[in-house]
Design an enzyme around this catalytic site. Structure first.
Site, PDB file in Angstrom:
ATOM      1  N   ASP A  69      78.763 -42.775-149.157  1.00 39.53           N
ATOM      2  CA  ASP A  69      77.394 -42.836-149.665  1.00 39.53           C
ATOM      3  C   ASP A  69      76.992 -41.396-149.990  1.00 39.53           C
ATOM      4  OD1 ASP A  69      74.609 -43.777-149.990  1.00 39.53           O
ATOM      5  OD2 ASP A  69      74.285 -42.702-148.098  1.00 39.53           O
ATOM      6  N   ASP A  71      73.120 -39.971-150.432  1.00 40.17           N
ATOM      7  CA  ASP A  71      71.883 -39.461-149.832  1.00 40.17           C
ATOM      8  C   ASP A  71      71.891 -39.614-148.312  1.00 40.17           C
ATOM      9  OD1 ASP A  71      70.602 -38.801-152.365  1.00 40.17           O
ATOM     10  OD2 ASP A  71      70.549 -40.966-152.683  1.00 40.17           O
ATOM     11  N   THR A 137      76.646 -44.889-154.435  1.00 39.40           N
ATOM     12  CA  THR A 137      75.253 -44.654-154.061  1.00 39.40           C
ATOM     13  C   THR A 137      74.357 -45.823-154.444  1.00 39.40           C
ATOM     14  OG1 THR A 137      73.341 -43.191-154.401  1.00 39.40           O
ATOM     15  CG2 THR A 137      74.855 -43.415-156.241  1.00 39.40           C
ATOM     16  N   GLY A 138      73.274 -45.967-153.707  1.00 44.02           N
ATOM     17  CA  GLY A 138      72.275 -46.974-154.030  1.00 44.02           C
ATOM     18  C   GLY A 138      71.283 -46.503-155.076  1.00 44.02           C
ATOM     19  N   LYS A 177      76.592 -52.557-152.710  1.00 41.71           N
ATOM     20  CA  LYS A 177      77.781 -51.706-152.565  1.00 41.71           C
ATOM     21  C   LYS A 177      79.053 -52.507-152.287  1.00 41.71           C
ATOM     22  CE  LYS A 177      75.158 -47.670-151.072  1.00 41.71           C
ATOM     23  NZ  LYS A 177      74.933 -46.649-150.035  1.00 41.71           N
ATOM     24  N   ASP A 192      75.141 -43.466-143.870  1.00 42.17           N
ATOM     25  CA  ASP A 192      74.111 -43.251-142.847  1.00 42.17           C
ATOM     26  C   ASP A 192      73.272 -44.488-142.585  1.00 42.17           C
ATOM     27  OD1 ASP A 192      71.083 -42.648-144.303  1.00 42.17           O
ATOM     28  OD2 ASP A 192      72.864 -42.694-145.564  1.00 42.17           O
TER      29      ASP A 192
END
Length: 237
Positions: A69, A71, A137-138, A177, A192
């Site tokens: 990921d 962020d 990433t989202g 994801k 995270d």
């Protein structure tokens, strides 16, 4: 006799004042409640691991695809998100649905993001092993992006092995994801958030938690280790 009575009264008053002062001094202050050994030793039942232990666990295994990921996992990117909220929706999270914000974030605002030290160590480890590294990433997709170059520069990833960032987006009711982890045959995924770990668990792959910094703008902080996953020590920075 009167003088004796006054003297006794004064002595009693002095004793009372001294006792009260002594009692106050020995009573715990609400501002300084103190602690004890039992409280200091109390720990959550979390499966802590170090980067060195992760490396050892991969000894003898052939190169594989691993995912990260972005962020709060490899970048402390709160400065950009803080700026976006102030600019587009100071009183709400609506800025996260605004394409204008994502254009800014994906095309320059990561210059204000701080690379996390744990990510430097992990990425260097996987580069040494010859693993394929994917960033999933989202964040929302934008027409152009500079995130891939920022990551390559920050983490010294050679252009020959740098894969473009995958922008999975954030779809309500879905873990966006999962399909990408499956499509890229990712065997280890670092993240995270609970969604990151849940995506890995859904596919039966190794999900490893990186701690989100306590001053991240992304609140509330997740409960690291809640899925029984490995959590990297000292990974908040």
């Amino acid at each position: 006799m009167r003088k004796v009575s006054l003297a006794l009264s004064a002595a009693c008053l002095l004793f009372t004042l001294n006792y009260t002062a002594s009692a106050l001094a020995s009573s715990p202050s609400p501002l300084n409640p103190g602690t004890n050994v039992a409280k200091l030793a109390e720990q959550a039942p979390v499966h802590w691991v170090s980067v060195a232990q992760i490396e050892k666990s991969l000894t003898g295994r052939p190169p594989m695809a691993v995912g990260f990921d972005i962020d709060d996992t490899v970048l402390f990117s709160s400065p950009g998100f803080w700026r976006g909220k102030k600019m587009y929706s100071p009183d709400s999270e609506e800025y996260l649905k605004n394409p204008a914000f994502w254009e800014k974030m994906n095309n320059g605002w990561d210059e204000f993001s701080i690379p996390k030290e744990v990510a430097r160590q992990l990425i260097a480890l996987h580069l040494r092993r010859g693993d394929s590294i994917f960033f999933v990433t989202g964040r929302s997709q934008t027409s152009n992006e500079r995130v891939s170059k920022t990551l390559a520069d920050d983490f010294l990833i050679p252009a020959t092995v740098m894969n473009p960032v995958i922008f999975a987006g954030d779809k309500p009711g879905q873990n966006s994801k999962i399909q990408w982890l499956q499509a890229k045959n990712i065997r280890i995924f670092y993240g995270d958030s609970d969604n990151d770990i849940a995506a890995a668990r859904e596919l039966g792959i190794r999900g490893i938690r990186i701690l989100r910094a306590s001053n991240s703008t992304y609140k509330p902080l997740p409960q690291a280790g809640a899925f029984g996953e490995e959590v990297i020590v000292n990974s908040e920075y």
